[in-house]
Scaffold this motif. Structure first.
Motif, PDB file in Angstrom:
ATOM      1  N   ARG A 201       0.830  -1.210   0.000  1.00  0.00           N
ATOM      2  CA  ARG A 201       0.000   0.000   0.000  1.00  0.00           C
ATOM      3  C   ARG A 201       0.861   1.256   0.000  1.00  0.00           C
ATOM      4  O   ARG A 201       0.438   2.311   0.487  1.00  0.00           O
ATOM      5  N   LEU A 203       1.683   3.247  -2.289  1.00  0.00           N
ATOM      6  CA  LEU A 203       1.113   4.381  -3.019  1.00  0.00           C
ATOM      7  C   LEU A 203       0.084   5.097  -2.138  1.00  0.00           C
ATOM      8  O   LEU A 203       0.089   6.330  -2.033  1.00  0.00           O
ATOM      9  N   THR A 204      -0.772   4.305  -1.481  1.00  0.00           N
ATOM     10  CA  THR A 204      -1.783   4.900  -0.605  1.00  0.00           C
ATOM     11  C   THR A 204      -1.113   5.680   0.518  1.00  0.00           C
ATOM     12  O   THR A 204      -1.500   6.804   0.829  1.00  0.00           O
ATOM     13  N   GLU A 206       1.869   6.975   0.555  1.00  0.00           N
ATOM     14  CA  GLU A 206       2.531   8.159   0.014  1.00  0.00           C
ATOM     15  C   GLU A 206       1.513   9.268  -0.269  1.00  0.00           C
ATOM     16  O   GLU A 206       1.717  10.425   0.113  1.00  0.00           O
ATOM     17  N   ILE A 207       0.397   8.860  -0.914  1.00  0.00           N
ATOM     18  CA  ILE A 207      -0.609   9.872  -1.263  1.00  0.00           C
ATOM     19  C   ILE A 207      -1.249  10.461  -0.006  1.00  0.00           C
ATOM     20  O   ILE A 207      -1.461  11.666   0.092  1.00  0.00           O
ATOM     21  N   MET A 208      -1.526   9.584   0.969  1.00  0.00           N
ATOM     22  CA  MET A 208      -2.098  10.064   2.239  1.00  0.00           C
ATOM     23  C   MET A 208      -1.175  11.115   2.849  1.00  0.00           C
ATOM     24  O   MET A 208      -1.622  12.154   3.334  1.00  0.00           O
ATOM     25  N   SER A 209       0.110  10.805   2.850  1.00  0.00           N
ATOM     26  CA  SER A 209       1.093  11.708   3.439  1.00  0.00           C
ATOM     27  C   SER A 209       1.154  13.016   2.641  1.00  0.00           C
ATOM     28  O   SER A 209       1.206  14.104   3.213  1.00  0.00           O
ATOM     29  N   ILE A 210       1.099  12.900   1.307  1.00  0.00           N
ATOM     30  CA  ILE A 210       1.198  14.078   0.450  1.00  0.00           C
ATOM     31  C   ILE A 210      -0.019  15.001   0.599  1.00  0.00           C
ATOM     32  O   ILE A 210       0.114  16.217   0.541  1.00  0.00           O
ATOM     33  N   VAL A 211      -1.194  14.411   0.805  1.00  0.00           N
ATOM     34  CA  VAL A 211      -2.389  15.261   0.916  1.00  0.00           C
ATOM     35  C   VAL A 211      -2.610  15.769   2.339  1.00  0.00           C
ATOM     36  O   VAL A 211      -3.618  16.402   2.631  1.00  0.00           O
ATOM     37  N   ILE A 294       6.493   4.596   6.503  1.00  0.00           N
ATOM     38  CA  ILE A 294       5.542   5.625   6.916  1.00  0.00           C
ATOM     39  C   ILE A 294       6.276   6.715   7.700  1.00  0.00           C
ATOM     40  O   ILE A 294       7.038   6.427   8.573  1.00  0.00           O
TER      41      ILE A 294
END
Lengths: 294, 228
Positions: A201, A203-204, A206-211, A294
């Motif tokens: 996961r 990508l999820t 990374e995206i969670m962290s980025i947003v 994470i």
């Protein structure tokens, strides 16, 4: 949508993924708990046996032949006032002989032959207060009674109680050792599974962290995964243990774990799973020194 | 200044990705960073969203300074930044609606506010009819527009776009660039990294050239051509 509701959805979404590898982990954790439960069961049943034995233990204090019956009774009254003594029963010389004849009729003739030179001693039978029915309590009370003037010997079954005590103690130590080894193994299995989850996961994550998701929001589903795996594994292990225990009941009489131990095992599973999850989501370092987790 | 980079360097092993870079970006500005592959464009953007930290110098973005960041500050900073990647980075197991809603969901916005904002952004991007689709059901251009909608969901101060047209055909590229220009006109600062700055209309952006980790200024993409 509140953050908690979103987190709940995120966690459910996360846990619904990869049923195959989750099932393998669950089986491994369950089997580890079956081994642990077996030792726990044996240890707990031995402990119960020891407690039962200790509860039925009596101290028998043999009195000097020089004591008169009145002196013996007054000594018996003295013993009854001692700490840890629930009741005393004075057994006179005559009663001792009558008891001997009743309990060992085959030895009656021997007693008749020796009656001129030997008489069975009078004794005091001491039963113990609850709380004193452990090996050290019995031993210290027996020593105190033996120290009284007019008492030649105080016995309480020291030939088998220490052995039983030692066996129980050895099982306890083995259980702690085994529990530690299994807890570490389970934590590592869960950590490995959670790390796989993190990688799958990524990508999820990374995206969670980025947003701008807070760290705990990203970590919580993985923690939940580890904790639930531990809890489910412990429950699965207990279920298998119940079945095995039932199958062996006819061959080896025993009791299954009481509710408080049952739930302790379940909590242990949850805690071990949570520790495994924390190990699994620990940041790793890449070759350039940046975090890859994470 | 919204973004202030002062003497920032970043190396990976012995390879200097960025070397003593100094840059300032004001609120509402459109900055195009150009340069060949491996010039350090992505590293520069990563330093801005603090996905990576400089070895030397510092980066200050929306009041957050790289050498004073605490762990909890990263989430706070990233809510002020929207990011668009060349490969879109949409979550494949979630619908377009859920992808766009993500920044709002993780910041605890109400369901009503999430729906209102996502519908409005999807309408703006011409993707309302695609809200229940999954990313793989969309074309590259559509996916990039979803990524832009996601980046804009939480009303960021800065939009970072890393080669946003790199995987798109000319027509889709033009659309995406027009969206970025519109967003900038709305007051959001845009920093775009691209190896092909010719698609940006002259006068709409400040052009910078990055090569071997060193940054130089240019007036237009024609200047960049000359610099090269």
């Amino acid at each position: 949508m509140s953050l908690w509701k979103a987190l709940g959805r995120e966690t459910l979404n996360h846990i619904g993924k990869r049923p195959g590898s989750r099932a393998v982990t669950l089986v491994m954790v369950s089997l580890a708990f079956v081994i642990f439960n077996t030792f726990l069961l044996v240890s707990w049943n031995l402990e119960r046996l020891l407690q039962r034995e200790l509860q039925s233990v009596r101290i028998e204090a043999f009195l000097s032949p020089e004591l008169t019956q009145a002196e013996g009774r007054s000594l018996s009254d003295l013993v009854s006032t001692m700490n840890g003594v629930r009741s005393v029963y004075y057994v006179s010389v005559y009663e001792a002989e009558a008891l001997f004849r009743a309990e060992m009729p085959e030895q009656e003739r021997l007693l008749d032959l020796l009656s001129g030179q030997f008489r069975l001693p009078a004794s005091i039978q001491v039963s113990l207060e609850p709380g004193w029915d452990n090996e050290s309590g019995v031993r210290s009370l027996a020593a105190a009674i033996q120290g009284l003037e007019g008492v030649t010997e105080a016995v309480f079954g020291e030939e088998y109680l220490p052995g039983l005590s030692k066996t129980v103690s050895a099982f306890r130590k083995l259980l702690v050792f085994l529990g530690t080894v299994l807890a570490v193994s389970i934590a590592l299995v869960v950590a490995y599974t959670v790390r796989l989850s993190v990688l799958q996961r990524s990508l999820t994550v990374e995206i969670m962290s980025i947003v701008g998701a807070p760290d705990w929001f990203i970590i919580a589903p993985f923690l939940a995964e580890g904790t639930l795996t531990g809890l489910a594994g412990a429950l699965g292990g207990l279920l298998i243990s119940v079945v095995l225990s039932g199958m062996l009941q006819g061959a080896v009489g025993h009791s299954f774990l009481p509710p408080q131990l049952f739930w302790t095992v379940v909590l242990l599973g949850g805690a071990t799973g949570a520790v495994g999850a924390i190990l699994g989501i620990r940041p790793g370092k890449t070759s350039d020194g940046s975090n890859n987790q994470i | 200044m919204l973004i202030e980079i002062e003497g920032a360097s970043r190396s990976y092993g012995h390879w200097p990705a960025l070397d003593q870079v100094t840059l300032q970006v004001a609120e509402g500005e459109f900055v195009v960073v150009s340069g060949p592959s491996g010039a350090g464009k992505t590293t520069l953007l990563r330093l801005i969203w603090m996905g990576d930290m400089p070895d030397r110098g510092f980066v200050q973005v929306a009041g957050f300074r790289s050498d004073m960041m605490k762990r909890r500050h990263f989430a706070m900073l990233r809510r002020k930044i929207g990011i668009v990647f060349q490969d879109f980075r949409l979550l494949p197991d979630r619908t377009i609606f859920d992808n766009v809603a993500l920044p709002l969901v993780v910041s605890g916005s109400s369901s009503r506010a999430v729906r209102k904002r996502v519908f409005s952004l999807l309408a703006l991007m011409g993707l309302s009819h695609r809200r229940n689709s999954y990313p793989h059901q969309l074309s590259g251009g559509e996916q990039q527009r979803v990524a832009i909608a996601r980046a804009m969901a939480a009303h960021p101060l800065i939009l970072l776009a890393d080669e946003p047209t790199g995987n798109l055909d000319p027509e889709a590229s033009t659309k995406v660039i027009q969206h970025l220009i519109d967003i900038n006109r709305g007051g959001t600062a845009v920093v775009m990294a691209t190896h092909d700055p010719r698609r940006i209309p002259p006068g709409s952006a400040r052009f910078l050239f990055l090569d071997g980790g060193r940054l130089t200024n240019a007036e237009s993409w024609q200047d960049l051509e000359e610099t090269r």
